[in-house]
Design a protein around this motif. Sequence first.
Motif, PDB file in Angstrom:
ATOM      1  N   CYS A  23       0.746  -1.131  -0.023  1.00  0.00           N
ATOM      2  CA  CYS A  23      -0.039  -0.085  -0.175  1.00  0.00           C
ATOM      3  C   CYS A  23       0.820   1.364   0.092  1.00  0.00           C
ATOM      4  N   ILE A  30      -4.835   2.774   6.195  1.00  0.00           N
ATOM      5  CA  ILE A  30      -5.752   1.873   5.250  1.00  0.00           C
ATOM      6  C   ILE A  30      -6.988   1.579   5.866  1.00  0.00           C
ATOM      7  N   ALA A  89      -1.765   3.665  -1.455  1.00  0.00           N
ATOM      8  CA  ALA A  89      -3.090   3.238  -1.554  1.00  0.00           C
ATOM      9  C   ALA A  89      -3.394   3.309  -0.233  1.00  0.00           C
ATOM     10  N   VAL A 123      -7.382  -1.370   1.084  1.00  0.00           N
ATOM     11  CA  VAL A 123      -7.369  -2.903   0.571  1.00  0.00           C
ATOM     12  C   VAL A 123      -8.693  -3.172   0.449  1.00  0.00           C
TER      13      VAL A 123
END
Length: 297
Positions: A109, A152, A114, A117
């Motif tokens: 990530c 995340i 990012a 997930v």
Amino acid sequence: MNNGKIALQMMTLREVTSFGAKGLIQIDEIKEKKVYGVDETFRMVKELGISYLELSKISVTDEIAEEMAAACRAYDMHIIAPGIIYERYMPDEPGDLLATDFDRIVRRCKQFDAHYVRNGMLPRSCFSSYDGYMRAAEGLNEYGRRLYEHGIQLYLHTHHYEFQRFGNKFGLELLAENTDPRYIGFELDTHWVQRGGQSPAKWIRRLAGRVDLLHLKDYRIQLPPTSEMTRQTLQGCIEFGEIGEGNLDWDEIFTAAQESGVRYYPIEQDNTYGRNPFESLAISVRNLREMGCAGLF
């Protein structure tokens, strides 16, 4: 319509890419045999106007990850959500497992920048069991909390299975009511919600604030030729359709999504029935633009 961005679930192209996991979903023969590497695939997707990608059913080795990161830099693209696995369904199912590959998931990530997930399938322990849903909710909360500490958020992609009833509650309700909204989101899929006998727009609104990711997939009725009609083929006439080529009320869906703050709209088509997936993707993109969604590209 300008809130959010159209994206692509890369599983859609799995049969025509060198890095896709083929054979996980039985589909008809693809007419065009050529397969594409990472750089060429990303370039062709970008040429359709899509800059945001999800990953699923791909074994992202360090080498492939670096190729993807380089392609993102070259074409100004972004991987928004790598795929992860909560519980494997088959021993050889590709992807990183939360229980054993947590650190690698976090590193990946960071590599892709990012902040989501996504678990692509209902945890195996949930099926047909109220207690299974409760255990899954507990486990998802724990992994979600740990991922949240790294910036995340864990998203669960839903199908129609989650609309099995347990007393007066759907399985999806049990998950939503027993997971922490800070940690766990739900990647609703328009086709699968419809197949579960429910309204996609209704569920987008109901889970508003927890649906940053919304899968776009049409729901098509395609009857076989008369010569092939049997009771079984008539009952199995539902297909995954290109956006705008099926029966879903897209005006209603996008109104609900815009009101509910959806951030990304990944196109996904599990089966293209012999049509090259790039052709199917191009049809979906064209129809979305004609629907008034050009501002989402």
